[in-house]
Design an enzyme around this catalytic site. Structure first.
Site, short mmCIF file in Angstrom:
data_model
loop_
_atom_site.label_atom_id
_atom_site.label_comp_id
_atom_site.label_asym_id
_atom_site.label_seq_id
_atom_site.Cartn_x
_atom_site.Cartn_y
_atom_site.Cartn_z
N CYS A 189 0.90 -1.24 0.01
CA CYS A 189 0.10 0.02 0.18
C CYS A 189 0.91 1.17 0.05
O CYS A 189 1.50 1.66 -0.94
CB CYS A 189 -1.13 -0.10 1.06
SG CYS A 189 -2.53 1.10 0.95
N HIS A 215 -3.57 -5.52 0.95
CA HIS A 215 -3.26 -5.82 2.50
C HIS A 215 -3.54 -7.19 2.43
O HIS A 215 -4.39 -7.87 1.92
CB HIS A 215 -3.88 -4.97 3.21
CG HIS A 215 -3.66 -3.61 3.58
ND1 HIS A 215 -2.67 -3.31 4.06
CD2 HIS A 215 -4.29 -2.41 2.74
CE1 HIS A 215 -2.41 -1.97 3.94
NE2 HIS A 215 -3.59 -1.27 3.17
#
Length: 515
Positions: A343, A445
């Protein structure tokens, strides 16, 4: 008072703590699984959560990770009603306010407390009422301590939530940090009479000592307060994901594999680190020495560098530069270290980061670490979604199925010729991997929770280093989590007076169970 079907009051139990990080989330997870095992339809609830570890529901709603985990323990689908208000710290005294799973606003602490909190009770009540329509028992979790006297008039996470559901309260204290009797008695002393009457029991958590030595103190506590101690829960590494950033310190205490052939892994402890549970699977892997690193002085010539997610990519990238960690990451990569970014960490690995609308910071353009041929532009509108696909750009896990979730602002574009890491089920690609496969990044994630993908990547590194390879047959993440929930429930059931618990909740045990 919240009622369920046919105007019958829903049953509830609430765990509140004498402070943050006493283990409320884990104990609530245990109760969720225990009630499920005993045949009840149970759901978690936390009215207001402050956490940088979040969970994406099937509907794309963002809630606190603890409530997502607790829902899994109940074997129900998580919804935003289980955590209607989530606060994600963004910078000093500013947090993103997420209401019913969606971004509401970025607010300073004073504005949230003075302007928003007075309007929040109807939101909490509506969520409780919807849960009461579907479930038989609610396991409610407080936040911090109910006895913060400077905050009590605006505290919607503890006693006000208990009052809404008319829930009895169990007060949890962490004996491992010391002062357990003072913290319990002091908390009670700071509650008003109505609040004290709602406290029906104590739970002492994280006990490492000899029970016979503790017993006189428990007897005194019960005699002094008139409130029973329902259980003393042993200290245990439960394998359950942490929520509070205070738990990061416990990761540094985990036993590491210091064998000569261990791979050295540095996880960068960014100031605004988010979803740090992404790195949890690495602590389970044999042959890894995983360290959290937050300064150049802690740098130890790593084989692997992980840059995790962050709530503010540009500010944390600037911090990397200021601390000298950026230069160390770049130099280690030049010397052959493997680097992975997730991310915000993925965004940092690129060439440039553009923020013309100043969504992330006051800097309209920043230079990245320059390790991947990508460019990121920030924009309003957060992407929150569960995703699945397969590894397409990495030979170490070719066509390996992967799944996870995205929570991010901004779009990242690859330069011509740059390789995507993943191909998603909807046909889009995600992430980037360098042509030598030594640097990669992804928005996914939970990427390391795809255990076969992770094992394949680590085996590639072991092969290059001349180390023995490990079996690619590895227990799935879902099997690991299920085993953790079952083991946690068994541990807590053994040390908690469940007969007294059912009396407090106001229910008897069901004949039909899920055990």
């Amino acid at each position: 008072m919240v009622t369920g079907k046919g105007s019958e009051r829903v049953k509830a139990i609430m765990l509140q703590g004498t402070s943050s990080d006493v283990g409320k989330s884990v104990l609530c997870t245990a109760l969720c699984r225990i009630f499920y095992e005993d045949g009840w339809k149970v759901a978690p609830f936390k009215s207001q959560n402050m956490a940088l570890n979040s969970y994406i529901t099937k509907a794309g709603e963002e809630i606190g990770r603890a409530q997502g985990v607790q829902a899994e323990a109940c074997r129900v689908e998580a919804t935003a009603d289980m955590n209607p208000i989530l606060l994600k710290p963004k910078k000093d005294m500013v947090a993103e306010v997420i209401v019913r799973g969606k971004h509401y606003a970025d607010m300073e602490a004073s504005a949230y407390r003075n302007d928003y909190v007075p309007t929040a009770l109807p939101i909490l009540r509506e969520s409780l009422e919807r849960l009461a329509e579907e479930y038989e028992i609610l396991v409610m979790e407080g936040a911090g301590s109910p006895a913060e006297i400077n905050l009590k008039d605006r505290d919607i996470a503890n006693m006000r939530a208990a009052q809404l559901a008319d829930a009895p309260v169990l007060l949890v204290a962490d004996i491992d940090r010391g002062g357990v009797f003072a913290s319990l008695v002091g908390t009670l002393a700071l509650l008003d009479e109505e609040e004290r009457a709602r406290v029906k029991g104590f739970i002492i958590n994280k006990f490492r000592g000899k029970f016979s030595i503790l017993k006189p103190g428990l007897d005194w506590l019960e005699e002094h307060t008139g409130i029973p101690v329902l259980g003393v829960i042993p200290y245990a590494d439960t394998g359950i994901e942490a929520e509070d950033s205070l738990a990061l310190s416990s990761l540094q205490l985990k036993k590491q594999d210091e064998q000569p052939d261990s791979l050295q892994v540095h996880v960068i402890r960014l100031p605004r680190i988010s979803n740090f549970t992404d790195a949890d699977p690495l602590y389970d892997e044999p042959g890894l020495n995983v360290r959290l690193v937050a300064s150049a002085a802690e740098w130890k010539n790593p084989d692997i560098i992980i840059i995790p997610g962050t709530k503010n990519t540009i500010d944390d990238l600037e911090w990397l530069e200021q601390t000298g960690l950026a230069a160390l990451i770049q130099e280690s990569a030049r010397r052959g270290a493997y680097v992975a970014g997730i991310c915000g960490g993925y965004q940092m690995l690129g060439q440039t980061l553009h923020d013309p609308d100043k969504v992330e910071s006051d800097r309209e353009e920043s230079r990245g670490l320059g390790l991947l041929a990508i460019h990121t532009a920030f924009q309003e509108g957060k992407r929150t979604i569960r995703v699945a696909g397969k590894a397409s750009g990495a030979d170490f896990a070719k066509n390996e199925a992967v799944s996870g979730y995205e929570i991010h602002l901004g779009r990242t574009e690859r330069e011509e010729g740059a390789l995507p890491l993943l191909t998603l089920e909807d046909g889009h690609t995600d992430g980037t991997i360098s042509h030598d496969a030594k640097v990669w990044g992804t928005y996914l994630h939970g990427i390391f929770h795809n255990r076969s993908f992770t094992r394949g990547w680590l085996n590639q590194i072991r092969s290059e280093r001349g180390l023995p390879l490990l079996s690619i047959q590895v227990e799935s993440e879902s099997a690991r989590r299920e085993a953790s929930y079952a083991a946690l429930a068994s541990l807590v059931r053994e040390h908690l007076d469940m007969d007294r618990m059912y009396e407090i909740v106001g229910l008897g045990k069901k004949q039909e169970t899920h055990r």
